[in-house]
Design a protein around this motif. Structure first.
Motif, PDB file in Angstrom:
ATOM      1  N   GLY A   1      14.308  18.988 -14.222  1.00  0.00           N
ATOM      2  CA  GLY A   1      13.667  18.546 -15.221  1.00  0.00           C
ATOM      3  C   GLY A   1      13.384  16.969 -15.388  1.00  0.00           C
ATOM      4  N   ARG A   2      14.267  16.111 -14.978  1.00  0.00           N
ATOM      5  CA  ARG A   2      14.104  14.833 -14.982  1.00  0.00           C
ATOM      6  C   ARG A   2      13.275  14.399 -14.196  1.00  0.00           C
ATOM      7  NH1 ARG A   2      17.327  11.994 -18.488  1.00  0.00           N
ATOM      8  NH2 ARG A   2      19.244  13.178 -19.234  1.00  0.00           N
ATOM      9  N   PHE A   3      13.181  15.254 -13.115  1.00  0.00           N
ATOM     10  CA  PHE A   3      12.329  14.605 -11.934  1.00  0.00           C
ATOM     11  C   PHE A   3      11.029  15.347 -11.965  1.00  0.00           C
ATOM     12  CE2 PHE A   3      16.552  13.752  -9.867  1.00  0.00           C
ATOM     13  CZ  PHE A   3      16.312  12.146  -9.584  1.00  0.00           C
ATOM     14  N   THR A   4      10.925  16.252 -12.639  1.00  0.00           N
ATOM     15  CA  THR A   4       9.378  16.841 -12.386  1.00  0.00           C
ATOM     16  C   THR A   4       8.648  16.961 -13.760  1.00  0.00           C
ATOM     17  OG1 THR A   4      10.361  19.037 -12.678  1.00  0.00           O
ATOM     18  CG2 THR A   4      10.269  18.379 -10.657  1.00  0.00           C
ATOM     19  N   ILE A   5       9.306  16.707 -14.855  1.00  0.00           N
ATOM     20  CA  ILE A   5       8.535  16.741 -16.254  1.00  0.00           C
ATOM     21  C   ILE A   5       8.342  15.453 -16.799  1.00  0.00           C
ATOM     22  CG2 ILE A   5       8.684  17.561 -18.358  1.00  0.00           C
ATOM     23  CD1 ILE A   5      10.337  19.724 -17.374  1.00  0.00           C
TER      24      ILE A   5
ATOM     25  N   PRO B   1       7.039  22.421 -18.139  1.00  0.00           N
ATOM     26  CA  PRO B   1       8.298  22.281 -19.011  1.00  0.00           C
ATOM     27  C   PRO B   1       8.800  23.934 -19.748  1.00  0.00           C
ATOM     28  CG  PRO B   1       7.029  20.559 -19.472  1.00  0.00           C
ATOM     29  CD  PRO B   1       6.182  21.641 -18.830  1.00  0.00           C
TER      30      PRO B   1
ATOM     31  N   ARG C   1       8.296  16.818 -22.274  1.00  0.00           N
ATOM     32  CA  ARG C   1       9.388  17.671 -22.325  1.00  0.00           C
ATOM     33  C   ARG C   1       9.524  18.420 -23.568  1.00  0.00           C
ATOM     34  NH1 ARG C   1      13.425  13.013 -19.639  1.00  0.00           N
ATOM     35  NH2 ARG C   1      12.379  12.874 -17.724  1.00  0.00           N
TER      36      ARG C   1
ATOM     37  N   ARG D   1       8.105  12.412 -19.434  1.00  0.00           N
ATOM     38  CA  ARG D   1       8.900  12.393 -20.754  1.00  0.00           C
ATOM     39  C   ARG D   1       8.256  12.667 -22.081  1.00  0.00           C
ATOM     40  NH1 ARG D   1      13.085   9.367 -21.798  1.00  0.00           N
ATOM     41  NH2 ARG D   1      13.186   8.229 -19.678  1.00  0.00           N
TER      42      ARG D   1
ATOM     43  N   TYR E   1      19.334  22.125 -13.237  1.00  0.00           N
ATOM     44  CA  TYR E   1      17.874  22.419 -13.832  1.00  0.00           C
ATOM     45  C   TYR E   1      17.610  21.145 -14.742  1.00  0.00           C
ATOM     46  CZ  TYR E   1      17.630  27.423 -12.775  1.00  0.00           C
ATOM     47  OH  TYR E   1      17.323  28.631 -12.037  1.00  0.00           O
ATOM     48  N   VAL E   2      18.857  20.525 -15.231  1.00  0.00           N
ATOM     49  CA  VAL E   2      18.659  19.257 -15.790  1.00  0.00           C
ATOM     50  C   VAL E   2      18.060  18.204 -15.014  1.00  0.00           C
ATOM     51  CG1 VAL E   2      19.726  17.475 -17.187  1.00  0.00           C
ATOM     52  CG2 VAL E   2      20.266  19.929 -17.586  1.00  0.00           C
ATOM     53  N   LEU E   3      18.605  18.062 -13.771  1.00  0.00           N
ATOM     54  CA  LEU E   3      18.134  17.059 -12.903  1.00  0.00           C
ATOM     55  C   LEU E   3      16.937  17.297 -12.498  1.00  0.00           C
ATOM     56  CD1 LEU E   3      21.413  16.756 -10.573  1.00  0.00           C
ATOM     57  CD2 LEU E   3      20.293  14.884 -12.279  1.00  0.00           C
TER      58      LEU E   3
END
Length: 215
Positions: A205-209, A135, A214, A211, A201-203
């Motif tokens: 982050g949602r797929f790789t981090i 993150p 974050r 919850r 980057y937002v997408l």
């Protein structure tokens, strides 16, 4: 000539410039990320080494972009090479600093637990430390991207690729009726690219981090 008319007439060339701009930023960002993470892996366990690495990378940001590009042009000649080198150097600090902070922030008890179940140092790094530091690393990449988007425009000074050429050509001929349109087209194009990268980057982050991790 209105801006809309200029965009309508010149959109094939502007699209090529936007693609070159985005590709240049991505290439330099990939190089800066690889170097920054490698520096962080080599120095994060030592307080003085990590601080020295961050300070060394920070010195690049004290050099004005135009001055650095001009120096590189004198060494390598005009073209894409000075732009690529300069952008990579400018992108290095945000990534390296974030990666060092992320790796230092990993809970030592989790690393010890991984060691206790027999994981090798490489496995701990790849499966525990880097995922938990990701993150912060991604945050550094986002900062570096915003920085490089603007500096890539300055690289047009050295005949570098991208939308910066539109801005420089417009500023160089203010008496031209289409000068303002060229400057606005280049500026708005770079702003739009920045927004598209940010959305990506937002997408990512949602797929790789996870919850809970974050930041």
């Amino acid at each position: 000539m209105s801006l809309w008319t200029y965009l309508n007439e010149q959109h094939p060339r502007l699209l090529i410039g936007a693609l070159e701009h985005a590709t240049t930023v991505l290439e330099c960002l990939a190089a800066a990320t690889a170097l920054g993470v490698a520096i962080a892996l080599a120095t994060h366990r030592s307080r003085w080494a990590g601080d020295l690495a961050s300070a060394s990378a920070a010195t690049v940001l004290t050099v004005p972009a135009l001055a650095l590009i001009g120096l590189l042009v004198a060494l390598t000649g005009a073209g894409p090479v000075p732009a690529l080198i300069a952008l990579t150097l400018y992108g290095l600090l945000p990534v390296a600093r974030s990666a060092i902070a992320g790796l230092r922030g990993v809970d030592p008890t989790l690393v010890e637990a991984a060691r206790g179940i027999g994981m090798s140092r490489t496995s701990r790094l790849l499966r525990v430390e880097l995922p938990l530091a990701w993150p912060r690393i991604l945050g550094g990449i986002r900062v570096a991207t915003r920085l490089l988007m603007g500096i890539a425009a300055i690289a047009a000074y050295a005949s570098g690729p991208g939308l910066g050429g539109e801005i420089f050509h417009g500023l160089a001929a203010p008496e031209d009726p289409g000068a303002l349109d060229r400057v606005l087209a280049g500026t708005l194009g770079i702003a739009l690219l920045s927004l598209l990268f940010e959305a990506g980057y937002v997408l990512l982050g949602r797929f790789t981090i996870a919850r809970g991790t974050r930041v």
